[in-house]
Design a protein around this motif. Structure first.
Motif, short mmCIF file in Angstrom:
data_model
loop_
_atom_site.label_atom_id
_atom_site.label_comp_id
_atom_site.label_asym_id
_atom_site.label_seq_id
_atom_site.Cartn_x
_atom_site.Cartn_y
_atom_site.Cartn_z
N VAL A 72 -10.11 8.93 2.49
CA VAL A 72 -9.22 7.77 2.50
C VAL A 72 -8.94 7.39 3.96
O VAL A 72 -7.89 7.71 4.51
CB VAL A 72 -7.89 8.06 1.75
CG1 VAL A 72 -7.04 6.81 1.66
CG2 VAL A 72 -8.17 8.60 0.35
N PRO A 73 -9.90 6.70 4.59
CA PRO A 73 -9.67 6.25 5.96
C PRO A 73 -8.67 5.10 5.99
O PRO A 73 -8.33 4.54 4.94
CB PRO A 73 -11.06 5.80 6.42
CG PRO A 73 -11.77 5.43 5.17
CD PRO A 73 -11.22 6.33 4.10
N LYS A 74 -8.24 4.73 7.16
CA LYS A 74 -7.21 3.70 7.30
C LYS A 74 -7.63 2.37 6.65
O LYS A 74 -6.82 1.69 6.06
CB LYS A 74 -6.89 3.50 8.78
CG LYS A 74 -5.56 2.88 9.03
CD LYS A 74 -5.20 2.98 10.50
CE LYS A 74 -3.79 2.53 10.72
NZ LYS A 74 -3.41 2.67 12.11
N LYS A 75 -8.90 2.02 6.73
CA LYS A 75 -9.38 0.77 6.12
C LYS A 75 -10.19 1.06 4.86
O LYS A 75 -11.23 0.47 4.62
CB LYS A 75 -10.21 -0.01 7.14
CG LYS A 75 -9.39 -0.54 8.27
CD LYS A 75 -10.18 -1.48 9.14
CE LYS A 75 -9.26 -2.06 10.19
NZ LYS A 75 -9.86 -3.20 10.85
N PHE A 76 -9.67 1.96 4.02
CA PHE A 76 -10.41 2.41 2.85
C PHE A 76 -10.76 1.29 1.89
O PHE A 76 -11.82 1.32 1.26
CB PHE A 76 -9.67 3.55 2.12
CG PHE A 76 -8.45 3.12 1.36
CD1 PHE A 76 -8.51 2.89 0.01
CD2 PHE A 76 -7.23 2.99 2.00
CE1 PHE A 76 -7.38 2.52 -0.71
CE2 PHE A 76 -6.10 2.61 1.30
CZ PHE A 76 -6.17 2.37 -0.06
N LEU A 77 -9.94 0.28 1.77
CA LEU A 77 -10.24 -0.81 0.85
C LEU A 77 -11.46 -1.61 1.30
O LEU A 77 -12.30 -1.99 0.49
CB LEU A 77 -9.04 -1.74 0.71
CG LEU A 77 -7.83 -1.16 -0.02
CD1 LEU A 77 -6.65 -2.10 0.07
CD2 LEU A 77 -8.18 -0.85 -1.47
#
Length: 149
Positions: free
Chosen positions: A131-136
């Motif tokens: 789940v990285p910061k820009k996961f979406l």
């Protein structure tokens, strides 16, 4: 893509403003999202999460391949996507909320279990990769499959 996304956003300004203020569960998601990215120097903000949801919703509603290449195709794409945008944004919000809830639960279990430092570091790094910061925006969308990812 970014230019087309911006042009679409300008065409549906009112609907976008409504969505910005009415994304379902945004406050709750933002609380969990604040923990995402802490390992790399700072947690995410409500605004960053809102921006990701809206960008992804715009992409899914208006920027399917093949991209429009002339004015008529662009207008048709805007007309077709306008009706789907709110539903798509709601689906993304619901999925993001579920992902962030699970992420927060995993992070809490890791903290509460008090594992040795090397284990905690390893699991924390794995969570950060999942789940990285820009996961979406970084997670590919699987067309035809139920759910977000």
């Amino acid at each position: 893509r970014e230019g087309l996304r911006r042009l679409c956003a300008l065409q549906i300004r009112d609907a976008l403003k409504y969505l910005e203020k009415n994304l379902p569960g945004l406050q709750t998601m933002a609380a969990a999202y604040m923990q995402v990215g802490k390992e790399s120097g700072g947690g995410g903000t409500l605004e960053e999460l809102r921006t990701q949801i809206l960008e992804l919703a715009l992409d899914r509603a208006f920027l399917a391949e093949p991209l429009p290449t002339n004015e008529a195709a662009f207008k048709q794409r805007v007309d077709e996507g306008r009706g789907r945008l709110t539903l798509i944004a709601s689906e993304i919000s619901r999925s993001a909320g579920a992902i962030l809830t699970e992420y927060a639960a995993a992070a809490r279990k890791l903290k509460d279990s008090k594992p040795p430092a090397d284990v905690a570091t390893d699991v924390g790094q794995q969570l950060a990769r999942l789940v990285p910061k820009k996961f979406l925006l970084q997670t590919p969308y699987a067309e035809g499959r139920q759910g977000f990812m």
